[in-house]
Each structure stands twice: as C-alpha cells, then as structure tokens.
Design an enzyme around this catalytic site. Structure first.
Site, PDB file in Angstrom:
ATOM      1  N   LYS A  14      19.988  30.877  13.533  1.00  0.00           N
ATOM      2  CA  LYS A  14      20.743  29.781  12.893  1.00  0.00           C
ATOM      3  C   LYS A  14      19.844  28.991  11.935  1.00  0.00           C
ATOM      4  CE  LYS A  14      21.993  27.894  16.898  1.00  0.00           C
ATOM      5  NZ  LYS A  14      21.416  28.800  17.916  1.00  0.00           N
ATOM      6  N   ARG A  89      27.678  21.806  20.964  1.00  0.00           N
ATOM      7  CA  ARG A  89      27.301  22.721  22.036  1.00  0.00           C
ATOM      8  C   ARG A  89      28.185  22.545  23.270  1.00  0.00           C
ATOM      9  NH1 ARG A  89      21.697  23.582  20.261  1.00  0.00           N
ATOM     10  NH2 ARG A  89      20.570  24.977  21.645  1.00  0.00           N
ATOM     11  N   ARG A 128       8.685  33.567  18.757  1.00  0.00           N
ATOM     12  CA  ARG A 128       8.688  32.245  18.129  1.00  0.00           C
ATOM     13  C   ARG A 128       7.802  31.279  18.928  1.00  0.00           C
ATOM     14  NH1 ARG A 128      14.451  29.377  17.073  1.00  0.00           N
ATOM     15  NH2 ARG A 128      14.287  28.739  19.233  1.00  0.00           N
ATOM     16  N   ARG A 134       6.432  26.001  20.587  1.00  0.00           N
ATOM     17  CA  ARG A 134       7.543  25.319  21.276  1.00  0.00           C
ATOM     18  C   ARG A 134       7.545  25.682  22.749  1.00  0.00           C
ATOM     19  NH1 ARG A 134      13.413  25.620  18.386  1.00  0.00           N
ATOM     20  NH2 ARG A 134      14.070  25.427  20.550  1.00  0.00           N
ATOM     21  N   ARG A 146      18.446  28.793  29.296  1.00  0.00           N
ATOM     22  CA  ARG A 146      19.166  28.423  28.068  1.00  0.00           C
ATOM     23  C   ARG A 146      20.316  29.392  27.795  1.00  0.00           C
ATOM     24  NH1 ARG A 146      14.086  28.317  24.702  1.00  0.00           N
ATOM     25  NH2 ARG A 146      15.285  28.097  22.789  1.00  0.00           N
TER      26      ARG A 146
HETATM   27  P1  ADP Z   1      17.781  26.852  20.427  1.00  0.00           P
HETATM   28  O1  ADP Z   1      19.124  27.002  19.784  1.00  0.00           O
HETATM   29  O2  ADP Z   1      16.819  27.930  20.057  1.00  0.00           O
HETATM   30  O3  ADP Z   1      17.864  26.613  21.909  1.00  0.00           O
HETATM   31  P2  ADP Z   1      17.543  24.153  19.376  1.00  0.00           P
HETATM   32  O4  ADP Z   1      16.424  23.676  18.547  1.00  0.00           O
HETATM   33  O5  ADP Z   1      18.893  24.198  18.762  1.00  0.00           O
HETATM   34  O6  ADP Z   1      17.061  25.587  19.836  1.00  0.00           O
HETATM   35  O7  ADP Z   1      17.663  23.287  20.703  1.00  0.00           O
HETATM   36  C1  ADP Z   1      16.573  23.036  21.551  1.00  0.00           C
HETATM   37  C2  ADP Z   1      17.000  22.158  22.731  1.00  0.00           C
HETATM   38  O8  ADP Z   1      17.470  20.878  22.214  1.00  0.00           O
HETATM   39  C3  ADP Z   1      18.159  22.680  23.571  1.00  0.00           C
HETATM   40  O9  ADP Z   1      17.737  23.572  24.565  1.00  0.00           O
HETATM   41  C4  ADP Z   1      18.708  21.354  24.144  1.00  0.00           C
HETATM   42  O10 ADP Z   1      17.908  20.878  25.192  1.00  0.00           O
HETATM   43  C5  ADP Z   1      18.545  20.374  22.997  1.00  0.00           C
HETATM   44  N1  ADP Z   1      19.765  20.302  22.145  1.00  0.00           N
HETATM   45  C6  ADP Z   1      19.834  20.667  20.827  1.00  0.00           C
HETATM   46  N2  ADP Z   1      21.091  20.478  20.367  1.00  0.00           N
HETATM   47  C7  ADP Z   1      21.824  20.006  21.396  1.00  0.00           C
HETATM   48  C8  ADP Z   1      23.187  19.633  21.559  1.00  0.00           C
HETATM   49  N3  ADP Z   1      24.058  19.730  20.547  1.00  0.00           N
HETATM   50  N4  ADP Z   1      23.608  19.195  22.771  1.00  0.00           N
HETATM   51  C9  ADP Z   1      22.738  19.091  23.787  1.00  0.00           C
HETATM   52  N5  ADP Z   1      21.447  19.434  23.719  1.00  0.00           N
HETATM   53  C10 ADP Z   1      20.977  19.877  22.548  1.00  0.00           C
END
Ligand code: ADP
Length: 191
Positions: A14, A89, A128, A134, A146
């Site tokens: 994404k 989400r 990554r 990270r 996740r």
């Molecule tokens: P990825 O999609 O690879 O898990 P992101 O950078 O989108 O990576 O998200 C990392 C973390 O940030 C998630 O595991 C969650 O803890 C938090 N997070 C990000 N976006 C949201 C959201 N819309 N709602 C709840 N938690 C979120």
C-alpha cells in the site's frame, strides 16, 4: 475530488503504490501508520497512546485513530483528494470516514484492495524489518498476530464497500510497475 482507499493486509504494498498514485493523480497521502510513527518520533501524547498497541501488532483504539484522521483531513483544505492507506481498518472507522467525507461535501469513490497471499506477505515484512528497523516487522509471531487482526477486524471493511459496489480487487503480486498499471487502469475506468 478523487478519494481512494488503498486496502490490503500488512505488507501488501500500500505504501509503495500510494507514493506512485499521489504523484500521478495529485492526491494527498494519508497513512495512519505513518502518522502514528511520526507522533511516536515526536514524542507526542498521541504517540504514547498508540505505541504499545502498534508494538504488539494490535489496532490502536478507534477513537484515537478517527480523531487523528479528522484533524488531518480538515487541515488539508486545498487537497484535490486523498489516498487513505491503512485506514479504515474497522467498520466503525469506515462509518466515521463516510460521515467525515459527507461533511466535506465529498465521498469515497472506490476501495482498491491489493490481494497477496500470507507466505509472500511474511517474506516481505521480515525483509522490510531488516531494512527499516520497524519492530513490528521483525518478529514472525507479531506479524502473524497482525494477519489475524486483519482477518478478524479489517476484512469486514471490504464487505462494507463491496455492498456499495465500490470494492475492486487487484492482484498485488509481481512487478511494482505492473501492479501500478492494474491500479491506474481500474481508477481510469471509473473516473
Ligand atoms: P502495516 O499495514 O504493514 O501493518 P501500518 O503502518 O499501516 O503497517 O500500521 C502499523 C500499525 O499501526 C498497525 O499494526 C496498528 O497498530 C497501527 N494502525 C495503523 N493504522 C491503524 C488504524 N487505522 N486503526 C488502528 N490501528 C492502526
């Protein structure tokens, strides 16, 4: 305005595709993960609230996420549209986003969902994690958590948009530029 949700599991690409899409269509990138990481780096209250959830691979509570997105959307008064990445989400976040768009006099035009199998995702995320440092990308157990959170809490969001005819599934495996072409062909066919 053109408002797109780029959807898909962790590691689906994404972020990579968002960077290309915002340039082509002159959109604002709104990644909730990136925003949280920025807050954590800055040591803000919001960053402190989010960190423990993120490190464990769990979702940050809806109220925290929604407040942050509202603020960002309202501050971008000159935007020609948004790519939402990593948001919504949960169904509650999707409902809040619909309300927010309505208040703004616009709407979500489509959800593009990148489809990638879990073994490929696990490989990409561990890779990554090595490059970016990270913490949530370095531990296979946290990554599996996740995926479970995605399957349980996030996939219903796709059904939410599918019910409105706004969901488009895009094959997310292969060359980055080929995947980008699949995305732009879908967007151009709709707008
Ligand atoms: P990825 O999609 O690879 O898990 P992101 O950078 O989108 O990576 O998200 C990392 C973390 O940030 C998630 O595991 C969650 O803890 C938090 N997070 C990000 N976006 C949201 C959201 N819309 N709602 C709840 N938690 C979120």
């Amino acid at each position: 305005m053109l408002n797109i949700i780029l959807f898909g599991p962790p590691g689906a690409g994404k972020g990579t595709q968002s960077e290309k899409l915002i340039k082509k269509y002159n959109l604002t990138h709104l990644s909730t993960g990136d925003l949280f990481r920025k807050h954590i780096t800055e040591g803000s209250d919001l960053g402190h609230q989010a960190q423990e959830f993120m490190d464990a691979g769990n979702l940050v509570p809806d109220s925290v996420v929604i407040g942050m997105v509202e603020e960002k959307v309202k501050n971008e008064t000159n935007s020609e549209g948004f790519i939402f990445d990593g948001f919504p989400r949960t169904v509650a976040q999707a409902e809040a986003l619909d309300r927010l768009m309505q208040e703004n006099g616009s709407a979500i035009d489509m959800m593009l969902s990148l489809v990638v199998d879990e073994e490929e995702l696990l490989k990409r995320l561990l890779n990554r994690g090595k490059i970016s440092g990270r913490v949530d990308d370095q531990n296979p157990e946290k990554i599996r958590n996740r995926f479970a959170v995605y399957n349980n809490e996030t996939t219903p969001v796709a059904e939410f948009y599918s019910a409105n005819g706004k969901l488009f599934n895009i094959e997310g495996v292969g060359d980055i530029d080929h995947i980008f072409s699949r995305l732009t062909e879908t967007i151009d066919a709709i707008v």
